[in-house]
Motif scaffolding. Structure first.
Motif, short mmCIF file in Angstrom:
data_model
loop_
_atom_site.label_atom_id
_atom_site.label_comp_id
_atom_site.label_asym_id
_atom_site.label_seq_id
_atom_site.Cartn_x
_atom_site.Cartn_y
_atom_site.Cartn_z
N ASN A 1 0.96 -1.11 -0.05
CA ASN A 1 0.04 0.06 -0.02
C ASN A 1 0.88 1.28 -0.16
O ASN A 1 2.04 1.20 0.53
N VAL A 2 0.34 2.31 -0.83
CA VAL A 2 1.03 3.73 -0.60
C VAL A 2 0.02 4.66 0.00
O VAL A 2 -1.08 4.68 -0.20
N ILE A 3 0.69 5.19 0.96
CA ILE A 3 -0.27 6.30 1.71
C ILE A 3 -0.31 7.61 0.92
O ILE A 3 0.66 8.02 0.56
N VAL A 4 -1.58 7.99 0.85
CA VAL A 4 -1.84 9.23 0.21
C VAL A 4 -2.35 10.25 1.20
O VAL A 4 -3.41 10.10 1.81
N THR A 5 -1.62 11.34 1.08
CA THR A 5 -1.87 12.45 2.07
C THR A 5 -2.16 13.73 1.03
O THR A 5 -1.06 14.35 0.50
N GLY A 6 -3.37 14.32 1.22
CA GLY A 6 -3.79 15.60 0.75
C GLY A 6 -4.83 16.04 0.87
O GLY A 6 -5.67 15.66 2.17
N GLY A 7 -5.64 17.13 0.13
CA GLY A 7 -6.74 17.71 0.36
C GLY A 7 -7.92 16.69 0.05
O GLY A 7 -9.01 17.01 0.69
N GLY A 8 -7.85 15.70 -0.56
CA GLY A 8 -8.97 14.72 -0.58
C GLY A 8 -9.00 13.56 0.25
O GLY A 8 -8.33 13.50 1.25
N THR A 9 -9.77 12.26 -0.16
CA THR A 9 -9.93 11.29 0.80
C THR A 9 -10.40 10.35 -0.22
O THR A 9 -10.93 10.43 -1.32
N GLY A 10 -9.93 9.13 0.15
CA GLY A 10 -10.56 7.79 -0.30
C GLY A 10 -9.70 7.03 -1.37
O GLY A 10 -10.20 6.19 -1.72
N SER A 11 -8.68 8.02 -1.61
CA SER A 11 -7.84 7.01 -2.78
C SER A 11 -6.90 5.94 -2.09
O SER A 11 -6.46 6.07 -1.00
N ILE A 12 -6.83 4.89 -2.86
CA ILE A 12 -6.06 3.87 -2.48
C ILE A 12 -4.90 3.63 -3.88
O ILE A 12 -5.31 3.22 -4.96
N ILE A 13 -3.66 3.55 -3.40
CA ILE A 13 -2.78 3.34 -4.64
C ILE A 13 -1.74 2.21 -4.09
O ILE A 13 -1.64 2.05 -2.53
N LEU B 1 2.81 11.12 -1.59
CA LEU B 1 2.75 9.52 -1.76
C LEU B 1 3.73 8.99 -0.97
O LEU B 1 4.97 9.38 -0.91
N ASP B 2 3.39 8.32 0.07
CA ASP B 2 4.59 7.48 1.08
C ASP B 2 4.32 5.78 0.62
O ASP B 2 3.49 5.23 0.95
N VAL B 3 5.37 5.44 -0.10
CA VAL B 3 5.71 4.09 -0.38
C VAL B 3 6.22 3.25 0.76
O VAL B 3 7.03 4.03 1.11
N ILE B 4 5.74 2.21 1.02
CA ILE B 4 6.45 1.37 2.07
C ILE B 4 7.86 1.18 1.84
O ILE B 4 8.30 0.58 0.56
N GLY B 5 8.83 1.45 2.82
CA GLY B 5 10.27 1.29 2.56
C GLY B 5 10.79 0.07 3.37
O GLY B 5 10.12 -0.74 3.77
N ALA B 6 11.95 -0.42 2.83
CA ALA B 6 12.68 -1.83 3.44
C ALA B 6 14.08 -1.58 3.72
O ALA B 6 14.58 -0.61 2.91
N MET B 7 14.46 -2.04 4.56
CA MET B 7 16.02 -2.25 5.01
C MET B 7 16.24 -3.37 5.71
O MET B 7 15.30 -4.09 6.10
N VAL B 8 17.66 -3.95 5.27
CA VAL B 8 18.11 -5.06 5.68
C VAL B 8 19.07 -4.85 6.89
O VAL B 8 19.76 -3.93 6.89
#
Length: 888
Positions: free
Chosen positions: A351-363, A513-520
């Motif tokens: 999932n990508v977190i969408v932050t802004g003036g709108g609502t309901g979007s899923i990316i 847009l905040d995409v899930i990150g990963a680290m080892v």
């Protein structure tokens, strides 16, 4: 029904002058007869149903015995014409065809008049009628006589007269109709369905041939051949093809209605009042997002003109005659998604977190990259390893494979003062052509504890979408922990909008847009879990925070979201619960989006073509599943129509086969009540009848002779059930119906020696199987005829009845007589001619003769014990009533 007004013979009276009719009647009759002859036809008939005559009382049974009409004494024209006919009774079922009688074809319904009958030769002469059909039944209108038409031959003059009609299949005679068939229906079978009119078929056969090779043509062929419907199946429609799936996306415009019902705009054109853009609406749907009721317009892509803007008013009318507008305000949705950094170790559908003036979007993440192993992270070097120890790759759930690697450096290497990761290496030319692999300067062998310093990649493998699990061979070492890593593994290649949401044109816009990150991680201390705040330092030593979303303890991959900065390799990351580790690898995904009024949907397949998951799809086999094959499904076996179909409808270059179609289904369900045809018994429901039909129970219980069961006296007979629900066993307990017997296997000794026996100049090398006493225990091996347990010379031999017995125990043996020895034989040498008998000399080879066995039974040995009766016997007392003084 045929009419005779077109025949000249019927028009004579109206064509000749009046005086001829009155003065020359015979001439007029002649003209009629002449033209009737010219218009006549000969009909060959069979299966004649004629009258039964009155026979004379005679022993002969020929036609001459039938009573015939004698017309010599009766002077009338009618009688003279009937002279020689049979005299019949009044109630005869069938009469006789008579001159002037009208006959009718039962199939064609054509009629004609009999001019003369010659049934003796199977002939009828009639007025010409070309509508009769060969093989149909002709019946007389007055006599009720009948026959079957075999052949129709018109008068040649009449044939010439009608010749021009023969070019029309509807008018041609049956004999000449076969010429049409041979010319136009050459490949079609002679026998067609009864509903087919061959005359009409000949006239329309061209349209059948034009449909050759099509499903319609196949249906026509089987309809006229069998009167059955057929189906043409093309296996190519179920053939798996690369990229054969049909993919579609829609153009959508989301808005908030302000005036009127927006669902009435389906099939209408909407116009943007600010941009002037227009589009044709194909569909309208409504749903709730937050506080707003959203209208989604699906618009035709090829009808969009201009560019709609967010926040503008769009309007349209419900019909051309409507005087009021339906209005709505466009709402902004995510538009173009751009990946600015593809990151590492992402997974599809993250999932990508969408932050802004709108609502309901899923990316979500739509696609990720794959690749091979580029390096290894040594979390724990272990001890006792040697150069060349191999690494084992567990490729489960990685979608990749083929990677191989081995330990290349142990015991540590030489590093610069300011680094613990880098190594001092040799120059390239120094190692070129050397006998050893690698360029690092390492300690001498035996100077360390065998810890892993470096790993050499032999083959990086391919197609990995997640790292494999690594295990180092523990043939010499232990406790190593190695992690695999690839720069291309899990990088984000694309994002998808699952749900556009609404109102993203409102501030702040565009959304982030905040995409899930990963680290080892390596050097882990404590327990890493999800939903914990983690902190670290960036390159400028500023504090960074994020929230953990998941942790894979096997691969040591920590995923996180909402990072406030950029994490750095080598920095320590600490969880809120106190767990900490060193970041070995990290590369955060970043992406941006625009906001637009019209956006593309995520898209979907409209069919399953090209999907290997579709059970109906098959791989091309170049025979059945190919582009040039088809299957005919009809309710007849292929042998009934294959040849004629190939000649008539099959297209050259195609392969076809047949499939029998089920024409009728018969229900095997039993209805009730059930009536017995013979007994008349009515039973409802059916169960009572079933109980009567199946009312004998046969036993099939197994048992053995020693398992405690007994065999039933009549196991082959069944017993009657009592139909009592409480009855669970209809047979006596502990009885059986079938006896199982055990099979015994005797095995030759595997440890004994094969014996070399010489007899009659033949050598036999044999083993043995035996039961009973050995010859050694019987004393027979040394001297068969000396002192042993079989002869009378044995110490315990008893050859007569025992009359006295001294106190104590004495053993008695019944001796073995010489007459018995005369019958003694050695058995089992495998040669019947070599069986030794009495007097034969047998030479035994070098073996332990005590092991040789005999089939002679062991002599009976009896032990007798007599108690002592002396006064010194302490076990006998005077009060013992069982002993008296008169004992001798």
């Amino acid at each position: 029904m045929a009419k005779f007004t077109d025949k000249i013979s019927n028009l004579i009276n109206s064509q000749v002058p009046e005086f001829v009719l009155s003065d020359h009647p015979k001439f007029v009759e002649f003209l009629k007869s002449y033209y009737a002859f010219m218009e006549s036809a000969e009909v060959s008939v069979t299966s004649i149903e004629t009258t039964d005559g009155i026979r004379l009382e005679s022993e002969i049974t020929t036609d001459n015995s039938v009573l015939l009409l004698d017309a010599s004494r009766i002077d009338t024209d009618r009688t003279q014409l009937d002279a020689g006919d049979k005299i019949i009774t009044e109630d005869t079922t069938y009469g006789k065809f008579t001159r002037g009688e009208t006959i009718t074809g039962q199939t064609s319904k054509a009629t004609s008049v009999i001019l003369k009958e010659d049934l003796t030769n199977g002939k009828l002469y009639i007025s010409a009628q070309d509508k009769f059909i060969d093989g149909e039944t002709l019946i007389g209108a007055t006599s009720n006589a009948s026959c079957v038409l075999n052949d129709y031959r018109p008068n040649p003059v009449n044939t010439i007269q009608d010749l021009l009609k023969f070019r029309d299949p509807d008018k041609v005679i049956s004999n000449f109709l076969t010429k049409f068939r041979n010319e136009f229906l050459n490949t079609i079978p002679e026998n067609l369905d009864n509903s087919i009119d061959k005359r009409k078929l000949i006239k329309n056969i061209k349209s059948v041939y034009r449909a050759k090779g099509t499903s319609r043509g196949h249906a026509l062929f089987f309809r006229m051949l069998f009167g059955l419907s057929s189906e043409t199946i093309y296996p190519r429609e179920n053939m798996l093809r690369i990229s054969d799936g049909k993919w579609t996306t829609n153009k959508i415009l989301r808005a908030i209605a302000t005036v009127g019902d927006t669902t009435q705009l389906v099939g209408r054109t909407i116009t943007g009042q600010t941009s002037g853009a227009t589009a044709f609406v194909e569909a309208v749907s409504k749903f709730q997002i937050g506080e707003n009721e959203i209208t989604e317009f699906t618009v035709a892509e090829n009808t969009i003109t201009g560019t709609f803007t967010t926040g503008e008013e769009v309007r349209g009318t419900a019909s051309d005659d409507s005087s009021s507008f339906i209005k709505a305000t466009t709402s902004g949705v995510p538009g173009t998604l751009t990946i600015t950094n593809d990151g590492i170790l992402s997974a599809e559908n993250d999932n990508v977190i969408v932050t802004g003036g709108g609502t309901g979007s899923i990316i979500q993440v739509n696609a990720i990259g794959n690749g091979g192993i580029s390096e290894f992270i040594i979390d724990d070097a272990g001890t006792g390893y040697e150069i060349g120890d191999t690494l084992t790759f567990n490729n489960a759930n990685t979608n990749g494979g083929g990677a191989t690697a081995a330990v290349s450096v142990v015991n540590g290497g030489l590093t610069p003062e300011d680094s613990t990761e880098d190594h001092i290496i040799l120059e390239d030319e120094t190692v070129r052509g050397g006998a050893y692999t690698g360029n690092k300067i390492v300690q001498e062998s035996g100077t360390g504890n065998g810890d892993i310093t470096d790993i050499r990649i032999i083959n990086p493998g391919s197609n990995y979408t997640s790292p494999p699990v690594i295990t180092v061979s523990e043939a010499t070492g232990s406790d190593a922990k190695v992690l695999a890593f690839g720069n291309d593994i899990g990088k984000v290649l694309g994002l998808k909008v699952v749900e556009p949401g609404a109102e993203y044109h409102q501030s702040p816009s565009p959304p982030t847009l905040d995409v899930i990150g990963a680290m080892v991680l390596k050097d882990i201390s404590g327990t890493f879990v999800a939903d914990q705040t983690l902190t670290s330092l960036d390159s400028s030593s500023s504090s960074i925070t994020a929230t953990s979303t998941s942790f894979d303890s096997t691969l040591q991959i920590l995923k996180f979201k909402s990072a406030s900065g950029t994490f750095q390799i080598g920095r320590t990351v600490t969880l809120a619960n106190g767990a900490s580790a060193t970041i070995a690898k990290v590369d955060q995904v970043t992406a941006t989006t625009t906001v637009t009024a019209i956006a593309d949907t995520n898209g979907t397949f409209v069919n399953e073509d090209g999907h290997i998951s579709d059970d109906a799809m098959r791989i091309q086999d170049s025979l059945y599943y190919q582009d040039f094959s088809y299957v005919i499904k009809v309710g007849r076996a292929i042998n009934d129509w294959r040849d004629s179909f190939k000649k008539t409808m099959h297209t050259s270059g195609f392969y076809f086969t047949g499939q029998v179609n089920i024409e009728n289904r018969i229900s095997a369900q039993i209805s009730q009540p059930v009536d017995g045809i013979i007994s008349g018994t009515e039973e409802s429901p059916i169960f009572g009848i079933i109980n009567t039909l199946f009312s004998t129970i046969f036993g099939r219980r197994l048992g053995t002779v020693d398992d405690g069961t007994t065999l039933r006296s009549t196991p082959e007979l069944g017993v009657d059930p009592d139909f009592d629900d409480s009855t669970s066993e209809h047979f006596t307990q502990n009885t059986r119906d079938i006896t199982l017997r055990r099979a015994y296997t005797i095995k030759l000794s595997q440890r004994s020696t094969l014996y070399n026996i010489s007899l009659h100049s033949n050598d036999y090398l044999l083993g043995f199987a035996h039961s009973g006493m050995s010859m050694g225990s019987l004393g027979l091996n040394k001297n068969p005829f000396g002192e042993n347990m079989f002869t009378g010379t044995h110490t315990n031999a008893q050859t007569s009845a025992v009359t006295t017995q001294p106190p104590g125990t004495t053993k008695h043996i019944s001796p073995f007589k010489f007459v018995n020895w005369a019958e003694h034989r050695f058995q089992g040498l495998g040669d019947t001619s070599a069986t030794p008998g009495n007097g034969d000399r047998v030479t035994f080879g070098a073996y332990d003769t005590e092991n040789l066995k005999t089939y002679i039974a062991y002599p009976t040995e009896i032990s007798l014990t007599v108690p002592s009766t002396g006064f010194d016997q302490t076990d006998i007392t005077f009060d013992d009533t069982t002993v008296t003084f008169d004992v001798t």
